[in-house]
Design a protein around this motif. Structure first.
Motif, PDB file in Angstrom:
ATOM      1  N   UNK A 566      -5.382-103.074  79.341  1.00 31.27           N
ATOM      2  CA  UNK A 566      -6.311-102.550  78.151  1.00 31.27           C
ATOM      3  C   UNK A 566      -7.544-103.405  78.412  1.00 31.27           C
ATOM      4  N   UNK A 567      -8.656-102.606  78.628  1.00 30.57           N
ATOM      5  CA  UNK A 567     -10.017-103.281  78.883  1.00 30.57           C
ATOM      6  C   UNK A 567     -10.757-103.541  77.475  1.00 30.57           C
ATOM      7  N   UNK A 568     -11.047-104.687  77.025  1.00 31.53           N
ATOM      8  CA  UNK A 568     -11.661-105.268  75.776  1.00 31.53           C
ATOM      9  C   UNK A 568     -12.712-105.771  75.763  1.00 31.53           C
ATOM     10  N   UNK A 569     -14.028-105.006  75.518  1.00 28.81           N
ATOM     11  CA  UNK A 569     -15.265-105.748  75.414  1.00 28.81           C
ATOM     12  C   UNK A 569     -15.370-106.439  73.989  1.00 28.81           C
ATOM     13  N   UNK A 570     -15.616-107.673  73.923  1.00 33.11           N
ATOM     14  CA  UNK A 570     -15.958-108.513  72.647  1.00 33.11           C
ATOM     15  C   UNK A 570     -17.164-108.910  72.524  1.00 33.11           C
ATOM     16  N   UNK A 573     -18.126-112.702  72.118  1.00 34.52           N
ATOM     17  CA  UNK A 573     -18.533-113.464  73.487  1.00 34.52           C
ATOM     18  C   UNK A 573     -19.169-112.732  74.530  1.00 34.52           C
ATOM     19  N   UNK A 574     -19.363-111.732  74.241  1.00 38.19           N
ATOM     20  CA  UNK A 574     -20.299-110.587  75.528  1.00 38.19           C
ATOM     21  C   UNK A 574     -19.426-110.535  76.895  1.00 38.19           C
ATOM     22  N   UNK A 575     -18.065-110.576  76.548  1.00 38.69           N
ATOM     23  CA  UNK A 575     -17.441-110.457  77.893  1.00 38.69           C
ATOM     24  C   UNK A 575     -16.355-109.437  77.799  1.00 38.69           C
ATOM     25  N   UNK A 576     -15.655-109.104  78.801  1.00 37.92           N
ATOM     26  CA  UNK A 576     -14.528-108.061  78.669  1.00 37.92           C
ATOM     27  C   UNK A 576     -13.191-108.956  79.214  1.00 37.92           C
ATOM     28  N   UNK A 577     -12.354-108.385  78.287  1.00 41.53           N
ATOM     29  CA  UNK A 577     -10.975-109.022  78.400  1.00 41.53           C
ATOM     30  C   UNK A 577      -9.927-108.178  78.813  1.00 41.53           C
ATOM     31  N   UNK A 578      -9.083-108.540  79.934  1.00 43.82           N
ATOM     32  CA  UNK A 578      -8.042-107.543  80.226  1.00 43.82           C
ATOM     33  C   UNK A 578      -6.685-107.995  79.750  1.00 43.82           C
ATOM     34  N   UNK A 579      -6.291-107.168  78.723  1.00 41.78           N
ATOM     35  CA  UNK A 579      -4.990-107.131  78.043  1.00 41.78           C
ATOM     36  C   UNK A 579      -3.694-106.637  79.024  1.00 41.78           C
ATOM     37  N   UNK A 631     -15.724-102.586  84.325  1.00 50.02           N
ATOM     38  CA  UNK A 631     -16.128-103.817  83.482  1.00 50.02           C
ATOM     39  C   UNK A 631     -17.837-103.945  83.364  1.00 50.02           C
ATOM     40  N   UNK A 632     -18.308-104.023  84.407  1.00 49.24           N
ATOM     41  CA  UNK A 632     -19.859-103.912  84.420  1.00 49.24           C
ATOM     42  C   UNK A 632     -20.510-103.085  83.611  1.00 49.24           C
ATOM     43  N   UNK A 633     -19.932-101.709  83.884  1.00 45.96           N
ATOM     44  CA  UNK A 633     -20.490-100.660  83.095  1.00 45.96           C
ATOM     45  C   UNK A 633     -20.179-100.884  81.502  1.00 45.96           C
ATOM     46  N   UNK A 634     -19.325-101.375  81.103  1.00 49.93           N
ATOM     47  CA  UNK A 634     -18.892-101.755  79.870  1.00 49.93           C
ATOM     48  C   UNK A 634     -19.788-102.951  79.272  1.00 49.93           C
ATOM     49  N   UNK A 635     -20.163-103.821  80.159  1.00 48.99           N
ATOM     50  CA  UNK A 635     -21.238-104.845  79.658  1.00 48.99           C
ATOM     51  C   UNK A 635     -22.494-104.121  79.481  1.00 48.99           C
ATOM     52  N   UNK A 636     -22.664-103.461  80.558  1.00 52.26           N
ATOM     53  CA  UNK A 636     -24.432-102.800  80.652  1.00 52.26           C
ATOM     54  C   UNK A 636     -24.601-101.789  79.679  1.00 52.26           C
ATOM     55  N   UNK A 637     -23.506-101.176  79.114  1.00 55.34           N
ATOM     56  CA  UNK A 637     -23.721-100.076  78.176  1.00 55.34           C
ATOM     57  C   UNK A 637     -23.075-100.358  76.952  1.00 55.34           C
ATOM     58  N   UNK A 638     -22.525-101.482  76.451  1.00 53.09           N
ATOM     59  CA  UNK A 638     -21.807-101.974  75.291  1.00 53.09           C
ATOM     60  C   UNK A 638     -22.467-101.365  73.895  1.00 53.09           C
ATOM     61  N   UNK A 639     -23.827-101.578  73.850  1.00 48.81           N
ATOM     62  CA  UNK A 639     -24.466-101.173  72.979  1.00 48.81           C
ATOM     63  C   UNK A 639     -24.651 -99.854  72.527  1.00 48.81           C
ATOM     64  N   UNK A 640     -24.267 -98.760  73.391  1.00 52.24           N
ATOM     65  CA  UNK A 640     -24.491 -97.412  73.199  1.00 52.24           C
ATOM     66  C   UNK A 640     -23.212 -96.843  72.739  1.00 52.24           C
ATOM     67  N   UNK A 641     -23.171 -95.647  72.257  1.00 47.97           N
ATOM     68  CA  UNK A 641     -22.056 -94.831  71.727  1.00 47.97           C
ATOM     69  C   UNK A 641     -20.992 -94.949  72.764  1.00 47.97           C
ATOM     70  N   UNK A 642     -19.672 -94.722  72.059  1.00 53.68           N
ATOM     71  CA  UNK A 642     -18.456 -94.286  72.942  1.00 53.68           C
ATOM     72  C   UNK A 642     -18.532 -93.382  73.937  1.00 53.68           C
ATOM     73  N   UNK A 643     -19.313 -91.996  73.368  1.00 53.17           N
ATOM     74  CA  UNK A 643     -19.486 -90.849  74.335  1.00 53.17           C
ATOM     75  C   UNK A 643     -20.430 -91.258  75.459  1.00 53.17           C
ATOM     76  N   UNK A 644     -21.532 -92.113  75.154  1.00 50.36           N
ATOM     77  CA  UNK A 644     -22.127 -92.459  76.281  1.00 50.36           C
ATOM     78  C   UNK A 644     -21.763 -93.376  77.093  1.00 50.36           C
ATOM     79  N   UNK A 645     -20.886 -94.151  76.889  1.00 46.96           N
ATOM     80  CA  UNK A 645     -20.227 -95.122  77.572  1.00 46.96           C
ATOM     81  C   UNK A 645     -19.183 -94.290  78.612  1.00 46.96           C
TER      82      UNK A 645
END
Length: 674
Positions: A566-570, A573-579, A631-645
């Motif tokens: 499970x990929x988790x953007x926090x 800490x502005x990072x992505x954690x792999x659970x 993960x790079x896409x999640x970091x770059x677009x974290x501020x956008x909506x779930x649909x846009x991501x």
């Protein structure tokens, strides 16, 4: 068929080869009796002067020249011949011939007056020194009795035979030795020469009409073969061969029946051309028979050799016979080479052509040594058999070879048609089966689509987006959810082994178990019961990788059975954690534990739950994007909506494939906390 070419060419002898004085022939029964009689050539002398007293043989003119012994069969070759002159010879009759009826057999191109001991015996044609009223005649079916003009009371009496001859040059090529005049004369028993003449005509008719009829019939047959199958041009070439062959037979019969020297000369010239043409056709036909086609080089070489033969015959003095003989030798060598090569290569039926070539060669040798050289004696019956078998051997053998080839082609076509018919039946069966399977797959796809939720319902603090893309008509990925309350939801994602109908069954069974046990809110229970249910399906080698994610307020619980992390953007800490949670896929024969992890959520956090189709997506270079690009896409677009991501992830997958088909199903869900 003794003397057959004598009748055709109407020329007995050629070439002045001896300057010795002419001897008086002393004729006995042994010389005269028999079908051939005695040739008077060696007793003849000639002069180009024209005087009436030459008929009696009492002149003392010193300009008489010996005609000489013949070496060829195209007429006397006389020097300084001016169109009219005298031939004369002397002979004695043994007393054994006093009661024997004697006759002359004459062949000529022109007109002549025959004298015996000064007595006029016969005029053959009409002589006119001015040339205005001359009438040529060739008495090839006539005999001239001379009994009334012979004094047989004295065995020592020397008889004189004199011929006043008016004849022109009949050569088909320039001879530097002199002028060829068509004339021949022999003496024999009247009964014998008459019988021989009748027998010769009868034998000639039968030994030529039989081959003519057979060859012409074969030509018509192969013309029909060509008309039925225009691609087999070898039959058209064989028809041309038989037509030329038939033209030779027709020319022979014209020569055997005509008494007009002009017709004889013209047909003889045509016959010479036909022999050259037929050799050219045979050179092409044999090559096409064995190899199925004619190369440009063979056509050019064969044509050039043939044209050189014709040019040599008409332009070089005395070169016609040598050129024709050379062409025959070259053609025989080439035909033999092709035939032997085909036999060595074990071409089917090549031995048939080889046998025909052998029989034809035997016929040519028999003709050369028997008719041309006089070294071989054959009876009329034997000669008839040799002639018929020799003349038809090549046409018949080639026809049998081609007919065999037609049979093989027909058999191949029949086999091909049968195979085509069987393939057509199989193709239709495959089409029917394919259509049935396509309909079933389409029905399975529609059923699978109906089982998939359109989208997750909105929760008060969550944004959601789901994407599913199947690699085949029926995919093996699974996605579902159960909403417990406005703030609590359980999401299930799965990836069955392979694709197709088995994977679809596995997905359906998984959905049933999830709907049955998902309300318990216990991941361990859901996993164990679903795994047990899949094992009972006994689908050996088929397993389901599955992941469960339950979000309750600001808590998230994740359980995995072979599913990617499970990929988790926090946001904090502005990072992505792999659970990552490791466990065996559902349906495995073992009963493993299914551990879970629990993590806190905060507003702005993004969760991506996915199957391995996206991170292990192969492009044309067999490369995969891995988790880093996601993960790079999640970091770059974290501020956008779930649909846009989610849309960015879809665009990334399309750019990665670059028009190629995906090799695996792609399924992911994006959940953002707000």
């Amino acid at each position: 068929m003794r003397g057959g070419l004598f009748i055709i060419l109407i020329c007995i002898h050629v070439t002045l080869t001896s300057a010795a004085p002419v001897q008086t022939l002393r004729l006995t029964t042994r010389d005269v009796l028999g079908a051939a009689g005695v040739d008077l050539a060696s007793a003849l002398e000639y002069t180009t002067q024209d005087r009436p007293e030459f008929a009696r043989g009492t002149d003392s003119l010193a300009s008489w020249r010996p005609v000489g012994q013949p070496e060829h069969m195209q007429g006397y070759v006389l020097k300084e011949w001016n169109g009219i002159g005298w031939l004369r010879g002397r002979f004695t009759l043994d007393h054994s011939l006093w009661h024997q009826s004697l006759s002359l057999v004459i062949a000529q191109f022109g007109a002549s007056d025959i004298y015996i001991d000064g007595h006029h015996v016969r005029s053959v044609g009409t002589i006119d020194p001015t040339g205005r009223h001359r009438r040529d005649h060739n008495p090839q079916h006539e005999i001239v009795p001379i009994d009334p003009f012979l004094d047989r009371t004295d065995a020592s009496k020397v008889h004189v035979i004199a011929i006043r001859l008016q004849a022109d040059d009949v050569s088909m090529e320039k001879d530097t030795a002199g002028v060829q005049i068509g004339f021949g004369i022999r003496m024999g028993s009247t009964a014998d020469v008459a019988s021989e003449m009748l027998e010769r005509v009868d034998v000639f008719d039968r030994t030529t009409l039989v081959p003519f009829g057979m060859v012409l019939a074969l030509g018509l047959l192969h013309l029909l073969f060509f008309l039925f199958d225009r691609k087999q041009r070898v039959h058209l070439l064989y028809t041309a061969f038989t037509l030329v062959f038939s033209g030779i037979f027709v020319s022979w019969h014209i020569l055997a029946g005509t008494t007009d020297p002009t017709v004889t000369l013209n047909v003889s010239r045509m016959l010479g051309i036909l022999w050259i043409v037929i050799i050219w056709v045979v050179l092409l036909l044999i090559a096409m028979m064995f190899y199925g086609r004619l190369t440009k080089a063979r056509v050019i070489v064969s044509s050039v050799i043939t044209l050189l033969t014709v040019a040599t015959a008409f332009l070089i003095p005395g070169g016609g016979t040598a050129a024709w003989a050379g062409l025959v030798v070259l053609a025989t060598i080439d035909v033999s080479r092709l035939t032997i090569k085909a036999m060595i290569q074990r071409q089917a039926g090549a031995w048939i052509v080889g046998l025909g070539l052998l029989l034809f060669t035997c016929y040519m040798l028999a003709w050369f040594f028997g008719q041309y050289m006089g070294l071989l004696e054959l009876s009329q019956t034997a000669w008839r058999v040799v002639t018929v078998s020799g003349l038809v051997s090549m046409p018949v053998s080639m026809s049998i070879f081609l007919a065999r080839r037609v049979g093989e082609i027909s058999s191949e076509r029949l086999s091909h048609e049968r195979r085509a018919a069987a393939e057509e039946v199989l193709r239709k069966q495959i089409e029917i089966e394919h259509g049935r399977k396509t309909r079933e797959l389409e029905e399975a796809r529609r059923l699978q689509d109906a089982m998939r939720p359109a989208n997750m319902p909105p929760l008060v603090h969550l944004q959601t987006a789901v994407a599913m893309r199947s690699a085949t008509e029926v995919g093996g990925d699974y996605f579902d959810y159960i909403r417990h309350s406005d703030e609590k939801i359980t999401v299930a994602i799965g990836d069955a082994t392979g694709h197709g109908m088995k994977a679809s069954v596995l997905v359906t069974a998984t959905k049933c178990h999830f709907l049955m046990y998902g309300a318990t809110e216990n991941h361990e229970t859901i996993m164990r019961n679903t795994s047990e249910g899949l094992r009972k399906l006994h689908m050996h080698g088929m397993y389901m990788c599955m992941g469960l994610l339950t979000i309750d307020g600001m808590k998230a619980q994740f359980t995995s059975a072979g599913i990617p992390p499970l990929l988790h953007y926090r946001t904090a800490s502005n990072d992505v954690v792999r659970h990552t949670v490791k466990a065996l896929p559902l349906g495995s024969p073992m009963i493993p534990a299914y551990p879970s992890i629990v993590t806190d959520l905060a507003p702005g956090d993004v969760l991506v739950l996915l199957t391995d189709g996206l991170p292990e997506l192969f492009n044309a270079q067999r490369q995969t994007p891995g988790y880093e690009i996601i993960e790079e896409i999640m970091l770059a677009h974290a501020s956008r909506t779930a649909l846009e991501i989610g849309n960015e992830l879809v665009l990334m997958s399309e750019r990665w494939l670059d028009g190629h088909d995906a090799s695996d199903d792609i399924t992911f869900a994006v959940i953002k906390v707000v």
